[in-house]
Design a protein around this motif. Structure first.
Motif, PDB file in Angstrom:
ATOM      1  N   LEU A  10      -5.264 -16.113   1.257  1.00 41.30           N
ATOM      2  CA  LEU A  10      -5.181 -17.498   1.717  1.00 41.30           C
ATOM      3  C   LEU A  10      -5.273 -17.471   3.232  1.00 41.30           C
ATOM      4  O   LEU A  10      -4.373 -16.965   3.910  1.00 41.30           O
ATOM      5  N   LEU A  11      -6.372 -17.981   3.752  1.00 36.23           N
ATOM      6  CA  LEU A  11      -6.570 -18.065   5.194  1.00 36.23           C
ATOM      7  C   LEU A  11      -6.010 -19.415   5.641  1.00 36.23           C
ATOM      8  O   LEU A  11      -6.596 -20.464   5.361  1.00 36.23           O
ATOM      9  N   ASP A  17       2.135 -22.696   6.219  1.00 35.99           N
ATOM     10  CA  ASP A  17       1.398 -22.976   4.992  1.00 35.99           C
ATOM     11  C   ASP A  17       1.241 -21.741   4.102  1.00 35.99           C
ATOM     12  O   ASP A  17       0.672 -21.828   3.013  1.00 35.99           O
ATOM     13  N   ALA A  18       1.747 -20.600   4.558  1.00 34.91           N
ATOM     14  CA  ALA A  18       1.645 -19.372   3.774  1.00 34.91           C
ATOM     15  C   ALA A  18       2.269 -19.489   2.372  1.00 34.91           C
ATOM     16  O   ALA A  18       1.747 -18.898   1.422  1.00 34.91           O
ATOM     17  N   PRO A  19       3.362 -20.252   2.198  1.00 34.21           N
ATOM     18  CA  PRO A  19       3.932 -20.374   0.856  1.00 34.21           C
ATOM     19  C   PRO A  19       3.020 -21.018  -0.186  1.00 34.21           C
ATOM     20  O   PRO A  19       3.336 -20.992  -1.378  1.00 34.21           O
ATOM     21  N   LEU A  20       1.884 -21.581   0.249  1.00 35.65           N
ATOM     22  CA  LEU A  20       0.915 -22.106  -0.722  1.00 35.65           C
ATOM     23  C   LEU A  20       0.379 -21.005  -1.637  1.00 35.65           C
ATOM     24  O   LEU A  20      -0.171 -21.301  -2.704  1.00 35.65           O
ATOM     25  N   HIS A  41      -3.087 -14.960   5.212  1.00 37.12           N
ATOM     26  CA  HIS A  41      -3.579 -14.504   6.508  1.00 37.12           C
ATOM     27  C   HIS A  41      -3.603 -15.718   7.432  1.00 37.12           C
ATOM     28  O   HIS A  41      -4.206 -16.740   7.090  1.00 37.12           O
ATOM     29  N   THR A  42      -2.968 -15.613   8.579  1.00 34.12           N
ATOM     30  CA  THR A  42      -2.984 -16.720   9.531  1.00 34.12           C
ATOM     31  C   THR A  42      -4.251 -16.653  10.370  1.00 34.12           C
ATOM     32  O   THR A  42      -4.573 -15.607  10.940  1.00 34.12           O
TER      33      THR A  42
END
Length: 214
Positions: A10-11, A17-20, A41-42
């Motif tokens: 997940l970029l 928003d990482a918990p998405l 990944h941020t």
């Protein structure tokens, strides 16, 4: 016996928003995959820069979900932006992932305004009864600043004695908990942006199984 395994990235635009990843793992399992592993990944720089870095590192993923808030640009503009960026990436043979846009309208916070019980729970006040004046589902995607609305709602939902001491950091932490606990079977399914995401995931599953869609 065949095991349908899916590894994805997940970029995302920020760590909040990482918990998405949790919701995406659930959606992929429900689409048909037996085993799913996702990691966040941020993004640093543009979408194209981030995808190019993945390609250069030979990162191996079946899917790269690209999260972009629609903001004022709109969902179609963001989808086109992601498609253009992906088209410019030279993946090594065998490393080409499926690029799937994740585009809330207008922000991720819009998806978090649909579950009153979870909002009260993350604030530590599950039995609170004060009216939160949450927007109706058909109003959600028309809100210009869902983040401001969500933070106001969280302040209202918090225990009355602690509202004055609430910091932006505390509100942001509650927001992250809401993302992680997003109910993929709840009212979010009525939103056009969420339905588009489910359709994309269904297409990924069909492609994986070699099914041609009409």
């Amino acid at each position: 016996m065949r095991t349908d395994y899916c590894q994805f990235a997940l970029l995302c635009e920020g760590t909040s928003d990482a918990p998405l990843v949790t919701a995406l793992e659930t959606l992929l399992v429900e689409a048909g995959f037996d085993e799913v592993y996702g990691e966040a990944h941020t993004k640093r720089g543009s979408v194209e820069d981030a995808l190019a870095e993945m390609a250069e590192n030979r990162d191996s993923f079946h899917i790269v979900f690209v999260h972009r808030d629609a903001d004022r640009a709109g969902r179609e503009a963001r989808t086109s932006e992601i498609a253009r960026a992906a088209a410019n990436i030279a993946w090594a043979e065998g490393d080409e992932p499926r690029i799937v846009p994740v585009i809330p309208v207008t922000m991720t916070e819009a998806w978090l305004l649909l579950n009153e019980a979870e909002i009260r729970a993350v604030c530590g006040n599950p039995r609170g009864s004060e009216a939160l004046d949450l927007p109706k589902p058909h109003e959600i995607e028309g809100i210009a600043d869902p983040k401001a609305v969500l933070f106001d709602v969280l302040r209202q939902a918090a225990p009355q004695g602690g509202r004055r001491r609430l910091t932006v950091q505390a509100l942001s932490a509650w927001r992250s908990h809401l993302v992680e606990r997003l109910d993929v079977h709840g009212r979010v399914r009525s939103l056009g942006a969420w339905q588009a995401l489910e359709d994309e995931i269904a297409a990924v599953w069909d492609e994986h199984r070699g099914v041609r869609r009409p």
